[in-house]
Design a protein around this motif. Sequence first.
Motif, PDB file in Angstrom:
ATOM      1  N   VAL A  64     101.749 100.666 -20.951  1.00 58.12           N
ATOM      2  CA  VAL A  64     100.491 100.534 -21.685  1.00 58.12           C
ATOM      3  C   VAL A  64     100.039  99.074 -21.717  1.00 58.12           C
ATOM      4  N   ARG A  65     100.990  98.159 -21.883  1.00 55.05           N
ATOM      5  CA  ARG A  65     100.581  96.759 -22.013  1.00 55.05           C
ATOM      6  C   ARG A  65     100.126  96.158 -20.694  1.00 55.05           C
ATOM      7  N   ASN A  66     100.579  96.740 -19.581  1.00 56.79           N
ATOM      8  CA  ASN A  66     100.261  96.133 -18.294  1.00 56.79           C
ATOM      9  C   ASN A  66      99.178  96.851 -17.513  1.00 56.79           C
ATOM     10  N   THR A  67      98.503  97.800 -18.146  1.00 55.17           N
ATOM     11  CA  THR A  67      97.373  98.423 -17.458  1.00 55.17           C
ATOM     12  C   THR A  67      96.135  98.251 -18.332  1.00 55.17           C
ATOM     13  N   PRO A  68      94.955  98.213 -17.696  1.00 54.37           N
ATOM     14  CA  PRO A  68      93.732  98.013 -18.475  1.00 54.37           C
ATOM     15  C   PRO A  68      93.467  99.206 -19.394  1.00 54.37           C
ATOM     16  N   PHE A  69      92.860  98.901 -20.536  1.00 56.18           N
ATOM     17  CA  PHE A  69      92.545  99.948 -21.506  1.00 56.18           C
ATOM     18  C   PHE A  69      91.650 101.013 -20.900  1.00 56.18           C
ATOM     19  N   ILE A  70      90.698 100.581 -20.091  1.00 55.73           N
ATOM     20  CA  ILE A  70      89.727 101.549 -19.569  1.00 55.73           C
ATOM     21  C   ILE A  70      90.402 102.544 -18.621  1.00 55.73           C
ATOM     22  N   VAL A  71      91.450 102.084 -17.917  1.00 51.01           N
ATOM     23  CA  VAL A  71      92.170 102.998 -17.021  1.00 51.01           C
ATOM     24  C   VAL A  71      92.960 104.014 -17.843  1.00 51.01           C
ATOM     25  N   GLN A  72      93.545 103.557 -18.950  1.00 54.89           N
ATOM     26  CA  GLN A  72      94.246 104.493 -19.839  1.00 54.89           C
ATOM     27  C   GLN A  72      93.266 105.532 -20.378  1.00 54.89           C
ATOM     28  N   LEU A  73      92.088 105.030 -20.743  1.00 50.70           N
ATOM     29  CA  LEU A  73      91.060 105.920 -21.288  1.00 50.70           C
ATOM     30  C   LEU A  73      90.660 106.968 -20.254  1.00 50.70           C
ATOM     31  N   PHE A  74      90.445 106.512 -19.008  1.00 51.31           N
ATOM     32  CA  PHE A  74      90.086 107.435 -17.937  1.00 51.31           C
ATOM     33  C   PHE A  74      91.200 108.439 -17.699  1.00 51.31           C
ATOM     34  N   PHE A  75      92.444 107.961 -17.793  1.00 50.48           N
ATOM     35  CA  PHE A  75      93.575 108.851 -17.573  1.00 50.48           C
ATOM     36  C   PHE A  75      93.552 109.980 -18.597  1.00 50.48           C
ATOM     37  N   ILE A  76      93.311 109.633 -19.858  1.00 55.07           N
ATOM     38  CA  ILE A  76      93.320 110.651 -20.900  1.00 55.07           C
ATOM     39  C   ILE A  76      92.091 111.549 -20.805  1.00 55.07           C
ATOM     40  N   PHE A  77      90.944 110.938 -20.505  1.00 54.05           N
ATOM     41  CA  PHE A  77      89.700 111.711 -20.530  1.00 54.05           C
ATOM     42  C   PHE A  77      89.516 112.551 -19.261  1.00 54.05           C
ATOM     43  N   PHE A  78      89.845 111.980 -18.091  1.00 54.85           N
ATOM     44  CA  PHE A  78      89.663 112.719 -16.840  1.00 54.85           C
ATOM     45  C   PHE A  78      90.952 113.354 -16.344  1.00 54.85           C
ATOM     46  N   GLY A  79      92.096 112.697 -16.655  1.00 56.55           N
ATOM     47  CA  GLY A  79      93.357 113.155 -16.102  1.00 56.55           C
ATOM     48  C   GLY A  79      93.970 114.312 -16.867  1.00 56.55           C
ATOM     49  N   LEU A  80      93.997 114.213 -18.211  1.00 58.34           N
ATOM     50  CA  LEU A  80      94.669 115.246 -18.989  1.00 58.34           C
ATOM     51  C   LEU A  80      94.037 116.635 -18.847  1.00 58.34           C
ATOM     52  N   PRO A  81      92.707 116.742 -18.745  1.00 61.41           N
ATOM     53  CA  PRO A  81      92.149 118.091 -18.570  1.00 61.41           C
ATOM     54  C   PRO A  81      92.707 118.823 -17.347  1.00 61.41           C
ATOM     55  N   THR A  82      93.065 118.098 -16.281  1.00 66.08           N
ATOM     56  CA  THR A  82      93.581 118.785 -15.104  1.00 66.08           C
ATOM     57  C   THR A  82      94.960 119.372 -15.368  1.00 66.08           C
TER      58      THR A  82
ATOM     59  N   MET B 358      96.752 102.641 -11.912  1.00 63.16           N
ATOM     60  CA  MET B 358      97.665 102.026 -12.880  1.00 63.16           C
ATOM     61  C   MET B 358      98.766 101.264 -12.154  1.00 63.16           C
ATOM     62  N   LEU B 359      99.230 101.837 -11.056  1.00 68.52           N
ATOM     63  CA  LEU B 359     100.311 101.204 -10.303  1.00 68.52           C
ATOM     64  C   LEU B 359      99.882  99.837  -9.773  1.00 68.52           C
ATOM     65  N   VAL B 360      98.601  99.753  -9.364  1.00 66.18           N
ATOM     66  CA  VAL B 360      98.093  98.460  -8.883  1.00 66.18           C
ATOM     67  C   VAL B 360      98.234  97.402  -9.976  1.00 66.18           C
ATOM     68  N   TYR B 361      97.735  97.748 -11.177  1.00 66.36           N
ATOM     69  CA  TYR B 361      97.777  96.762 -12.262  1.00 66.36           C
ATOM     70  C   TYR B 361      99.215  96.466 -12.662  1.00 66.36           C
ATOM     71  N   LEU B 362     100.063  97.507 -12.676  1.00 65.77           N
ATOM     72  CA  LEU B 362     101.472  97.287 -13.016  1.00 65.77           C
ATOM     73  C   LEU B 362     102.116  96.324 -12.037  1.00 65.77           C
ATOM     74  N   THR B 363     101.804  96.519 -10.739  1.00 69.18           N
ATOM     75  CA  THR B 363     102.399  95.648  -9.734  1.00 69.18           C
ATOM     76  C   THR B 363     101.956  94.210  -9.938  1.00 69.18           C
ATOM     77  N   ILE B 364     100.639  94.029 -10.144  1.00 73.85           N
ATOM     78  CA  ILE B 364     100.137  92.673 -10.370  1.00 73.85           C
ATOM     79  C   ILE B 364     100.863  92.054 -11.564  1.00 73.85           C
ATOM     80  N   SER B 365     100.986  92.832 -12.655  1.00 74.92           N
ATOM     81  CA  SER B 365     101.657  92.322 -13.847  1.00 74.92           C
ATOM     82  C   SER B 365     103.092  91.929 -13.566  1.00 74.92           C
ATOM     83  N   LEU B 366     103.800  92.804 -12.834  1.00 75.13           N
ATOM     84  CA  LEU B 366     105.215  92.524 -12.570  1.00 75.13           C
ATOM     85  C   LEU B 366     105.361  91.259 -11.743  1.00 75.13           C
ATOM     86  N   VAL B 367     104.490  91.109 -10.736  1.00 73.75           N
ATOM     87  CA  VAL B 367     104.560  89.910  -9.901  1.00 73.75           C
ATOM     88  C   VAL B 367     104.312  88.663 -10.749  1.00 73.75           C
TER      89      VAL B 367
END
Lengths: 226, 384
Positions: A64-82, B358-367
């Motif tokens: 969670v800390r290393n990915t952008p918030f908007i991507v998490q949001l998209f994951f929950i909004f677009f990803g979870l329905p699938t 997400m994997l892209v951002y994770l990789t950048i972060s890890l590096v």
Amino acid sequence: MDYQLDFVGLFPYYKDLVSGIILTIQITILTTILGVSFGIIGAATRVGKNKFLQNLVGGFVEVVRNTPFIVQLFFIFFGLPTIGFKLTALEAGMIAMVINLGAYSTEIIRAGIEATDKGQWEAGKTLGLKWYQIFIHIILPQAFNKISPALISQCVIVMLGSSVLSQISVEELTFTANFIQSRTFLSFESYFLITGIYLIFAIVLRFVLTVVSEKLFKTKAMKEGN
Amino acid sequence: MMHALRNQKVRGILFQLLTVIGLVAFLWYIGSNTMSNIEQRGIKTGFEFLNSTAGFGIDEAPISYQETDTHGRVFFVGLSNTLIIGFVGIIFSTILGLIIGVLRLSNNWLIRKMSAAYIDIFRNIPILLQILFWYNVVLKSLPAPRKSLEFAGDIFMNNRGLYIPQPDINSTTLTILASFVVAIVSIFFLNIWGNKKQEETGKDFPIIIIGFALFIILPIIAYFIGGANFNFDYPSLQGFNFRGGKSISPEFLALTFALVIYTATFIAEAVRSGIEAVSKGQKEAAASIGLSQYQALKLVVLPQAIRIAIPPTINQYLNLIKNSSLATAIGYPEIVTVFSGTSLNQVGQAIEIIAMTMLVYLTISLVVSAILNWFNHKMKIKER
């Protein structure tokens, strides 16, 4: 540049504005409470005895800390329905924000707990308290006392992050600003107004949370000690 | 049975077992749920979509891209745009942050208060709102191409972007570029050599002056070596828009402005806390053993300040890269916009696509955090 500011032109949209403000306030209050509770549970797991849960929460927090918030949001909004969880935009947004604040505050609270003297755990044990009693009554208040500035800043950041929910059409403040400026073409005025409101929100939230943390976590002894 | 339950060891194992069973059941439930859902809707799984034709255009593609290319290609176009915005943003926000951070400690009351106000205001406005502000308010209100703002005769700015002259790629440009690389590398090694010499002889090596000189002299020499053939491709108005030169889109400009201004506030605070953390006694001690003010700054204050300021600054670089994902609000084609946006809409395989993003951002972060760890290790105070 013969541009005239026209704030009066925004007036017909005051109802949208008020509902946007109210929604943002509601989102903020709910997220702060749920997110910090999430953080407390997460931190308890992180310092707890179960290695498996420790690593599970740790990995989750890192993702969670290393990915952008908007991507998490998209994951929950677009990803979870699938995979079968149908959510409205507001629900998805709330879940994303709680998870986000939860992960960050887990890390902050854990830092506070680890900065608390080990002797406090041992003292609690000698008094015959159970693990959860020591955690709740002895460790947590001291930890919160240490990390409350960092935690409050994080809450403000997450409150400002609620603007991102406009991207999945939750009708909060930023959404309202976009809506008004696309209707009236008064883009400067609408963004200027919303900016001012966010600034006030940030100041008020910081103030309220400071007061709350003083009231809740500063014991009499601590006040005299400091 | 009850006896065994009272045994702490047995109980521990039991609880571990229960957690694992619970987790497996949960995952199994999600898995079966997913499969039935996917079957119902006829969604494909797996990563075969990466080889299918995308069929949409991207305005700014740093690597060559056509509508007939695959979604895999789209992924790399988005990734390279993300890296570009990250690189540009990091450079400019570092410069601005350094300046604001130093001004924040100025002796001048007005300058000090103004930089404090800058920091307080811009870090308390949502970054998304700042991006939208620059895009919708500032850049959209610029004049149309025919009435472009003109700077220095050859730089034009209008509501379709910024147009600057672009040097032709020939032997001269390439040698000059190479000379910059040579200058940077040689400054790096000269600095190491100078520090070593200083430790041996105590004489100060004027690295800043020599570095500047190298930066100016080497490209000039390279200009003549490369054949002194320096041509620009100038933008010019043809019909309704500019042709030639290098055009920078308003999306890119808005995103850069907003990210730089926002991130610089945090970097400024890191710089300030770094400088303030060096105790006054250190400066006085340096003065008392006869170091000049410049020497005291270079040898005593800066090494300690940098050690404190760099880790939070690098964290802010990471935040900048993460925040660049908000470009999707204004349509700058970085990875979230084109891959998690347009490709996702066409393919519909949300889980795979978002997991890849997400994997892209994770990789950048890890590096980056690997670099940070290396730096912390290197900068650790070596006690003798």
